[in-house]
Design a protein around this motif. Structure first.
Motif, PDB file in Angstrom:
ATOM      1  N   ALA A 262       0.832  -1.206   0.000  1.00 13.97           N
ATOM      2  CA  ALA A 262       0.000   0.000   0.000  1.00 13.97           C
ATOM      3  C   ALA A 262       0.867   1.258   0.000  1.00 13.97           C
ATOM      4  CB  ALA A 262      -0.928  -0.009   1.208  1.00 13.97           C
ATOM      5  N   ARG A 263       1.895   1.304   0.826  1.00 12.18           N
ATOM      6  CA  ARG A 263       2.756   2.496   0.903  1.00 12.18           C
ATOM      7  C   ARG A 263       3.475   2.726  -0.424  1.00 12.18           C
ATOM      8  NH1 ARG A 263       4.082   0.496   6.230  1.00 12.18           N
ATOM      9  NH2 ARG A 263       6.065  -0.280   5.405  1.00 12.18           N
ATOM     10  N   ARG A 264       3.923   1.648  -1.040  1.00 10.89           N
ATOM     11  CA  ARG A 264       4.604   1.784  -2.328  1.00 10.89           C
ATOM     12  C   ARG A 264       3.631   2.289  -3.399  1.00 10.89           C
ATOM     13  NH1 ARG A 264       5.452  -1.713  -6.736  1.00 10.89           N
ATOM     14  NH2 ARG A 264       7.394  -1.292  -7.888  1.00 10.89           N
ATOM     15  N   THR A 265       2.406   1.781  -3.378  1.00  5.71           N
ATOM     16  CA  THR A 265       1.398   2.213  -4.340  1.00  5.71           C
ATOM     17  C   THR A 265       1.117   3.703  -4.194  1.00  5.71           C
ATOM     18  OG1 THR A 265       0.348   0.036  -4.510  1.00  5.71           O
ATOM     19  CG2 THR A 265      -1.030   1.959  -4.981  1.00  5.71           C
ATOM     20  N   VAL A 266       0.914   4.162  -2.979  1.00  6.39           N
ATOM     21  CA  VAL A 266       0.635   5.571  -2.728  1.00  6.39           C
ATOM     22  C   VAL A 266       1.770   6.452  -3.236  1.00  6.39           C
ATOM     23  CG1 VAL A 266       0.479   7.286  -0.876  1.00  6.39           C
ATOM     24  CG2 VAL A 266      -0.951   5.241  -0.803  1.00  6.39           C
ATOM     25  N   ASP A 267       2.994   6.049  -2.962  1.00  9.66           N
ATOM     26  CA  ASP A 267       4.147   6.850  -3.392  1.00  9.66           C
ATOM     27  C   ASP A 267       4.272   6.887  -4.909  1.00  9.66           C
ATOM     28  OD1 ASP A 267       4.747   7.348  -0.758  1.00  9.66           O
ATOM     29  OD2 ASP A 267       6.328   5.834  -0.611  1.00  9.66           O
ATOM     30  N   LEU A 268       4.097   5.742  -5.551  1.00  7.32           N
ATOM     31  CA  LEU A 268       4.223   5.688  -7.008  1.00  7.32           C
ATOM     32  C   LEU A 268       3.133   6.499  -7.694  1.00  7.32           C
ATOM     33  CD1 LEU A 268       5.163   1.929  -7.585  1.00  7.32           C
ATOM     34  CD2 LEU A 268       6.594   3.915  -8.104  1.00  7.32           C
ATOM     35  N   ILE A 269       1.921   6.414  -7.188  1.00  6.17           N
ATOM     36  CA  ILE A 269       0.833   7.187  -7.789  1.00  6.17           C
ATOM     37  C   ILE A 269       1.094   8.673  -7.616  1.00  6.17           C
ATOM     38  CG2 ILE A 269      -1.611   7.792  -7.503  1.00  6.17           C
ATOM     39  CD1 ILE A 269      -2.116   4.799  -6.990  1.00  6.17           C
ATOM     40  N   GLY A 270       1.574   9.060  -6.452  1.00  2.00           N
ATOM     41  CA  GLY A 270       1.900  10.463  -6.241  1.00  2.00           C
ATOM     42  C   GLY A 270       2.971  10.959  -7.190  1.00  2.00           C
ATOM     43  N   ALA A 271       3.910  10.095  -7.523  1.00  2.00           N
ATOM     44  CA  ALA A 271       5.013  10.504  -8.396  1.00  2.00           C
ATOM     45  C   ALA A 271       4.647  10.457  -9.869  1.00  2.00           C
ATOM     46  CB  ALA A 271       6.223   9.604  -8.137  1.00  2.00           C
ATOM     47  N   ASN A 272       3.748   9.550 -10.261  1.00  2.00           N
ATOM     48  CA  ASN A 272       3.578   9.262 -11.685  1.00  2.00           C
ATOM     49  C   ASN A 272       2.194   9.522 -12.271  1.00  2.00           C
ATOM     50  OD1 ASN A 272       6.274   8.189 -11.938  1.00  2.00           O
ATOM     51  ND2 ASN A 272       5.547   6.355 -10.871  1.00  2.00           N
ATOM     52  N   SER A 273       1.172   9.581 -11.446  1.00  2.00           N
ATOM     53  CA  SER A 273      -0.180   9.673 -11.991  1.00  2.00           C
ATOM     54  C   SER A 273      -0.630  11.127 -12.074  1.00  2.00           C
ATOM     55  CB  SER A 273      -1.166   8.877 -11.128  1.00  2.00           C
ATOM     56  OG  SER A 273      -2.432   8.811 -11.749  1.00  2.00           O
ATOM     57  N   ARG A 274      -1.244  11.479 -13.192  1.00  2.00           N
ATOM     58  CA  ARG A 274      -1.772  12.817 -13.423  1.00  2.00           C
ATOM     59  C   ARG A 274      -3.215  12.702 -13.907  1.00  2.00           C
ATOM     60  NH1 ARG A 274       2.209  13.303 -11.125  1.00  2.00           N
ATOM     61  NH2 ARG A 274       3.979  14.732 -11.444  1.00  2.00           N
ATOM     62  N   TRP A 275      -4.053  13.620 -13.441  1.00  2.00           N
ATOM     63  CA  TRP A 275      -5.460  13.575 -13.826  1.00  2.00           C
ATOM     64  C   TRP A 275      -5.633  13.912 -15.302  1.00  2.00           C
ATOM     65  CZ3 TRP A 275      -8.809  11.145 -11.016  1.00  2.00           C
ATOM     66  CH2 TRP A 275      -8.620  11.033  -9.631  1.00  2.00           C
ATOM     67  N   ASP A 276      -6.550  13.210 -15.933  1.00  2.00           N
ATOM     68  CA  ASP A 276      -6.815  13.376 -17.360  1.00  2.00           C
ATOM     69  C   ASP A 276      -7.304  14.788 -17.667  1.00  2.00           C
ATOM     70  OD1 ASP A 276      -7.461  10.041 -17.990  1.00  2.00           O
ATOM     71  OD2 ASP A 276      -7.760  10.854 -15.979  1.00  2.00           O
ATOM     72  N   GLU A 277      -8.047  15.374 -16.740  1.00  2.00           N
ATOM     73  CA  GLU A 277      -8.700  16.659 -16.996  1.00  2.00           C
ATOM     74  C   GLU A 277      -7.708  17.797 -17.180  1.00  2.00           C
ATOM     75  OE1 GLU A 277      -9.662  20.585 -15.688  1.00  2.00           O
ATOM     76  OE2 GLU A 277      -8.733  19.130 -14.347  1.00  2.00           O
ATOM     77  N   GLY A 278      -6.694  17.884 -16.315  1.00  2.00           N
ATOM     78  CA  GLY A 278      -5.795  19.032 -16.396  1.00  2.00           C
ATOM     79  C   GLY A 278      -4.348  18.728 -16.091  1.00  2.00           C
ATOM     80  N   GLY A 279      -4.033  17.441 -15.940  1.00  2.00           N
ATOM     81  CA  GLY A 279      -2.651  17.061 -15.675  1.00  2.00           C
ATOM     82  C   GLY A 279      -2.193  17.310 -14.247  1.00  2.00           C
ATOM     83  N   GLN A 280      -3.126  17.520 -13.307  1.00  2.00           N
ATOM     84  CA  GLN A 280      -2.742  17.764 -11.921  1.00  2.00           C
ATOM     85  C   GLN A 280      -2.164  16.489 -11.296  1.00  2.00           C
ATOM     86  OE1 GLN A 280      -5.820  17.804 -13.234  1.00  2.00           O
ATOM     87  NE2 GLN A 280      -7.087  19.467 -12.409  1.00  2.00           N
ATOM     88  N   PRO A 281      -1.182  16.621 -10.409  1.00  2.00           N
ATOM     89  CA  PRO A 281      -0.718  15.448  -9.664  1.00  2.00           C
ATOM     90  C   PRO A 281      -1.877  14.789  -8.929  1.00  2.00           C
ATOM     91  CG  PRO A 281       0.792  17.284  -9.344  1.00  2.00           C
ATOM     92  CD  PRO A 281      -0.410  17.836 -10.073  1.00  2.00           C
ATOM     93  N   TYR A 282      -1.871  13.476  -8.897  1.00  2.00           N
ATOM     94  CA  TYR A 282      -3.030  12.710  -8.442  1.00  2.00           C
ATOM     95  C   TYR A 282      -3.519  13.146  -7.072  1.00  2.00           C
ATOM     96  CZ  TYR A 282      -6.176   8.774  -7.859  1.00  2.00           C
ATOM     97  OH  TYR A 282      -7.295   7.998  -7.688  1.00  2.00           O
ATOM     98  N   TRP A 283      -2.614  13.253  -6.107  1.00  2.00           N
ATOM     99  CA  TRP A 283      -3.039  13.516  -4.737  1.00  2.00           C
ATOM    100  C   TRP A 283      -3.341  14.993  -4.477  1.00  2.00           C
ATOM    101  CZ3 TRP A 283      -5.028   9.497  -2.926  1.00  2.00           C
ATOM    102  CH2 TRP A 283      -4.443   8.232  -3.082  1.00  2.00           C
ATOM    103  N   GLN A 284      -3.278  15.822  -5.522  1.00  2.00           N
ATOM    104  CA  GLN A 284      -3.767  17.196  -5.394  1.00  2.00           C
ATOM    105  C   GLN A 284      -5.238  17.312  -5.802  1.00  2.00           C
ATOM    106  OE1 GLN A 284      -1.247  20.158  -7.239  1.00  2.00           O
ATOM    107  NE2 GLN A 284       0.608  19.272  -6.349  1.00  2.00           N
ATOM    108  N   GLY A 285      -5.779  16.236  -6.353  1.00  2.00           N
ATOM    109  CA  GLY A 285      -7.190  16.226  -6.701  1.00  2.00           C
ATOM    110  C   GLY A 285      -7.479  16.743  -8.091  1.00  2.00           C
ATOM    111  N   GLU A 286      -8.722  16.481  -8.520  1.00  2.00           N
ATOM    112  CA  GLU A 286      -9.202  16.893  -9.838  1.00  2.00           C
ATOM    113  C   GLU A 286     -10.054  18.143  -9.671  1.00  2.00           C
ATOM    114  OE1 GLU A 286     -11.181  15.099 -13.807  1.00  2.00           O
ATOM    115  OE2 GLU A 286     -12.146  16.088 -12.153  1.00  2.00           O
ATOM    116  N   VAL A 287     -11.082  18.317 -10.495  1.00  6.65           N
ATOM    117  CA  VAL A 287     -11.949  19.489 -10.367  1.00  6.65           C
ATOM    118  C   VAL A 287     -13.379  19.112  -9.993  1.00  6.65           C
ATOM    119  CG1 VAL A 287     -10.585  20.898 -11.937  1.00  6.65           C
ATOM    120  CG2 VAL A 287     -12.461  19.520 -12.851  1.00  6.65           C
ATOM    121  N   GLU A 288     -13.820  17.892 -10.303  1.00  3.51           N
ATOM    122  CA  GLU A 288     -15.183  17.485 -10.001  1.00  3.51           C
ATOM    123  C   GLU A 288     -15.292  17.037  -8.548  1.00  3.51           C
ATOM    124  OE1 GLU A 288     -17.063  14.695 -12.499  1.00  3.51           O
ATOM    125  OE2 GLU A 288     -17.033  15.983 -14.276  1.00  3.51           O
ATOM    126  N   GLU A 289     -16.348  17.490  -7.884  1.00  3.49           N
ATOM    127  CA  GLU A 289     -16.556  17.151  -6.485  1.00  3.49           C
ATOM    128  C   GLU A 289     -16.702  15.640  -6.275  1.00  3.49           C
ATOM    129  OE1 GLU A 289     -18.548  21.263  -6.985  1.00  3.49           O
ATOM    130  OE2 GLU A 289     -17.875  19.572  -8.226  1.00  3.49           O
TER     131      GLU A 289
END
Length: 330
Positions: free
Chosen positions: A110-137
């Motif tokens: 779980a800890r490795r997954t959280v770290d990797l997603i934070g480093a590599n995943s970006r939201w489709d809508e605006g390219g924001q880092p995953y753990w900063q959130g998207e725009v839809e509630e």
């Protein structure tokens, strides 16, 4: 030495649930059988290596994502959405399913997954880092729930959600398009997120006020009725759905209120009684509850036996809701 413990009741439905996946068994042990914490936690630890949890983790990409996307799988063709339904294989829905399964947030995986997603995943809508959130509630509510569960600081997303509440107390992901009224679905997604945040951090004064207002939005409507006419806002709200994804039904709402009152030490609100009565009425002769529907669309694998068949997930949730409710009856 492991603590000795045996099932304190003889119930064919409980036996049926315990004969399932570790993701079901540990919750039955904790929520229905009041097993010692050491035992249900030992069962929960198996989610990482056995059954549905291990199977879902086996589909994870090397960069920590699923299907190479945050909300939409890589290479997704919008025609598929029209023909077959919204796809559910990308990162955000996979994370939420792991949370439902109960993957131990303190585990190495779980800890490795959280770290990797934070480093590599970006939201489709605006390219924001995953753990900063998207725009839809709706999306941000689930991101808060997942992040809080897995130990991520999601306070910035919480502050945003608090500021996006509608005047009627709930939320609507169509707010940005001009909607001035809340929706049941968006509201339950945000409420679950705010509750997970409060459980993990204690919450903030503002998040607690917002959560109570969102609860009142649903309670005034008895979880499924229009405030204006008293009619059911959507007949599907009374149908038992799993996996919920972003969808709303009364069982999802009742399970939320159970968790919220247990966290706060409050008694159930009497305005839940109509939804409770409907839930009781749906119990089958064999003591289980059926799966009425599940959202169409691409999945990694199914975790129920099909629509109209008895569902372990629906039954688990229904039984723990009724156990909680009945414990407070005079």
């Amino acid at each position: 030495m492991a603590q000795a413990w045996s099932t304190p009741v003889t119930d064919p439905v409980i036996d049926w649930l315990l004969a399932s996946d570790p993701a079901i068994r540990w919750q039955v042990m904790r929520d229905l059988l009041d097993a010692p914490e050491s035992l249900w936690k030992a069962e929960r630890a198996k989610v990482d290596t056995e059954g549905w949890g291990a199977r879902l983790l086996s589909h994870q990409d090397d960069d920590g994502q699923w299907a190479a996307g945050a909300f939409i799988p890589a290479g997704f063709d919008a025609h598929e959405w029209t023909e077959h339904g919204q796809p559910w294989t990308a990162t955000c829905f996979s994370l939420s399913q792991l949370r439902e399964f109960g993957l131990d947030p303190s585990s190495d995986r779980a800890r490795r997954t959280v770290d990797l997603i934070g480093a590599n995943s970006r939201w489709d809508e605006g390219g924001q880092p995953y753990w900063q959130g998207e725009v839809e509630e709706c999306i941000n509510g689930r991101t808060v729930a997942d992040g809080a569960y897995f130990g991520v600081d999601v306070s910035r997303i919480v502050d945003r959600l608090v500021g996006e509440a509608q005047a009627d107390g709930g939320w609507n992901c169509e707010r940005a398009n001009g909607s001035l009224r809340s929706s049941f679905a968006t509201t339950i997604n945000v409420l679950e997120g705010l509750l997970a945040f409060e459980r993990a951090t204690g919450g903030t004064p503002q998040s607690k006020v917002a959560r109570r207002a969102g609860e009142d939005y649903l309670l005034k409507r008895h979880l499924f009725r229009r405030l204006s006419t008293g009619e059911a806002a959507d007949k599907r709200f009374l149908c038992l759905c799993h996996p919920s994804r972003w969808r709303y039904d009364i069982l999802r709402a009742l399970d939320y209120f159970r968790a919220a009152t247990l966290l706060c030490g409050a008694a159930p609100d009497p305005r839940l009684s109509e939804a409770i009565g409907h839930l009781r009425s749906r119990r089958l002769e064999n003591g289980a509850w059926p799966l009425d529907w599940r959202p169409a669309g691409r999945v990694w694998f199914d975790v129920d036996d099909g629509v109209d068949a008895p569902s372990r997930w629906v039954t688990l949730k229904a039984m723990r809701v009724l156990k909680w409710w009945d414990a407070h009856l005079p």
